[in-house]
Design a protein around this motif. Structure first.
Motif, PDB file in Angstrom:
ATOM      1  N   LYS A  99       0.818  -1.218   0.000  1.00  0.00           N
ATOM      2  CA  LYS A  99       0.000   0.000   0.000  1.00  0.00           C
ATOM      3  C   LYS A  99       0.852   1.269   0.000  1.00  0.00           C
ATOM      4  CE  LYS A  99      -3.653  -2.550   0.294  1.00  0.00           C
ATOM      5  NZ  LYS A  99      -2.953  -3.838   0.256  1.00  0.00           N
ATOM      6  N   LEU A 113      -2.984   2.187  -8.611  1.00  0.00           N
ATOM      7  CA  LEU A 113      -3.716   2.010  -7.361  1.00  0.00           C
ATOM      8  C   LEU A 113      -5.201   1.888  -7.681  1.00  0.00           C
ATOM      9  CD1 LEU A 113      -4.117   2.079  -4.256  1.00  0.00           C
ATOM     10  CD2 LEU A 113      -4.114   4.588  -4.424  1.00  0.00           C
ATOM     11  N   GLU A 163      -8.844   1.417  -5.841  1.00  0.00           N
ATOM     12  CA  GLU A 163      -9.567   1.480  -4.573  1.00  0.00           C
ATOM     13  C   GLU A 163     -11.022   1.089  -4.817  1.00  0.00           C
ATOM     14  OE1 GLU A 163      -8.269   5.117  -2.150  1.00  0.00           O
ATOM     15  OE2 GLU A 163      -7.665   5.649  -4.200  1.00  0.00           O
ATOM     16  N   LYS A 179      -7.808  -1.606  -1.056  1.00  0.00           N
ATOM     17  CA  LYS A 179      -6.846  -1.008  -1.971  1.00  0.00           C
ATOM     18  C   LYS A 179      -5.934  -2.090  -2.537  1.00  0.00           C
ATOM     19  CE  LYS A 179      -6.738   3.461   0.424  1.00  0.00           C
ATOM     20  NZ  LYS A 179      -5.871   4.475   1.075  1.00  0.00           N
TER      21      LYS A 179
END
Length: 375
Positions: A129, A181, A183, A193
């Motif tokens: 992350k 990324l 989400e 995520k």
């Protein structure tokens, strides 16, 4: 190099993400990754911190996997395979081992290895992350994605399989060193995520990613990379040449479209059920309907409106599933339906989508068979 090993894979062919790998192959990849991680040198303190965290965690994973391999297996277990947890490193080895050792002594030995293994996986997941924050420092400034990147999401539904899928299409120029990324936000507000990495993303290429629901092991859910009933998705792409952010709403029109597509071949056949006096109980008016066209329907609600001229009576039934070829009986309450209908409006709806499958079925007055009235 860090993102190459830590980021989740994306493939131009989704079938490549469904291949199962043997544990020995995963361990070989882990060992190669560990060697690469030891060679990382940078003036960026965040890169060095994340590298150290991942390096230590991978060392634990290798040790525990080696110990797990040495545990006795049931004679009929055969080779254990793995799927894809964090695709840069792991497969779903956890579930395979957990199911394979069911004797109490073996289970205790398994648990003593699994607990530190799962803790190490959590550390790697947390380190993953941090990749977007690092990538942002070396990325181009965020700009508009219109006409350059197309995002699509497909949630697991019915017989489509257990996994959710993301598809990202690059309509612009070839991109290098892309950190992506994703989400996901669920209907209850839960957020997951996921971080992907593409060394090269060729122009005019669609890349696929797979997200899993996970399974319970030692009281916790592992291998989970999605949320329940995805409501929205945010995709942020970082690369030296181009960066962008895409806000994508799945709940609503997009999900309705996906469910409609999966119900495209859905069909129903059946017959009106007339009233009959019984010795112990009476058979009430209703219908018997068989589902075909798809392997199964998930949780659904069926509304039947019985009509004759201006008369109409409506009832609904809730089901956890409906299998292909299964006939369901729709009994009305005693005395509730006082006329023989000449047609039945049939409607199937599903949770978390506005899509409804509708049909009007004519009742053949001689045979009682239901015949769909063409739209």
């Amino acid at each position: 190099m860090l993102a190459k090993h830590l980021g989740m894979s994306m493939k131009s062919d989704p079938a490549q993400l469904q291949k199962k790998r043997e544990t020995s192959e995963v361990m070989a990849d882990l060992q190669a990754a560990l060697l690469d991680l030891r060679e990382i040198k940078s003036n960026d303190k965040e890169i060095m911190y994340v590298s150290a965290q991942v390096r230590d965690a991978v060392t634990v994973v290798l040790e525990r996997l080696d110990n797990l391999n040495s545990l006795p297996k049931p004679p009929d277990e055969g080779t254990l395979f793995v799927g894809s947890f964090v695709d840069g490193f792991f497969g779903n080895f956890a579930g395979g081992y957990h199911r394979g050792l069911d004797a109490e002594a073996k289970q205790n030995a398994l648990n003593s290895e699994m607990q530190p293994l799962l803790a190490a996986i959590d550390r790697i997941d947390a380190a993953q992350k941090m990749l977007p924050k690092i990538a942002e420092k070396y990325s181009a400034t965020l700009s508009d994605s219109t006409g350059l990147i197309i995002a699509d999401f497909n949630e697991s539904w019915g017989d489509s399989g257990p996994d959710d899928w993301i598809a990202l299409q690059n309509l612009g120029e070839t991109l290098e060193d892309c950190t992506i990324l994703v989400e996901l936000t669920g209907a209850n507000g839960e957020v997951r995520k996921n971080v992907h990495f593409l060394k090269t993303w060729p122009e005019a290429t669609c890349m696929w990613g797979r997200y899993q629901g996970g399974e319970k092991i030692l009281g916790k859910t592992v291998d989970r990379t999605t949320v329940v009933y995805v409501k929205e998705m945010k995709v942020t792409i970082y690369s030296p040449q181009f960066a962008t952010r895409i806000d994508y709403t799945y709940k609503g029109a997009e999900k309705d479209k996906d469910v409609a597509y999966r119900c495209e071949n859905l069909s129903f056949q059946g017959a009106y059920q007339p009233y009959e006096d019984g010795v112990i109980w009476d058979t009430q008016r209703g219908a018997q309907i068989t589902m075909n066209g798809v392997e199964f329907l998930p949780k659904c609600r069926v509304n039947l409106t019985f009509r004759k001229g201006d008369q109409a009576k409506i009832w609904y039934w809730d089901y956890d599933s409906w299998m292909k070829g299964e006939t369901k009986t729709f009994d009305t309450p005693a005395g509730g339906l006082e006329f023989k209908p000449d047609r039945i409006d049939f409607e199937v709806s599903f949770p978390d989508t506005n899509y409804k499958h509708k049909a009007t079925l004519k009742v053949d007055q001689e045979s009682n068979k239901l015949v769909k009235i063409q739209d």
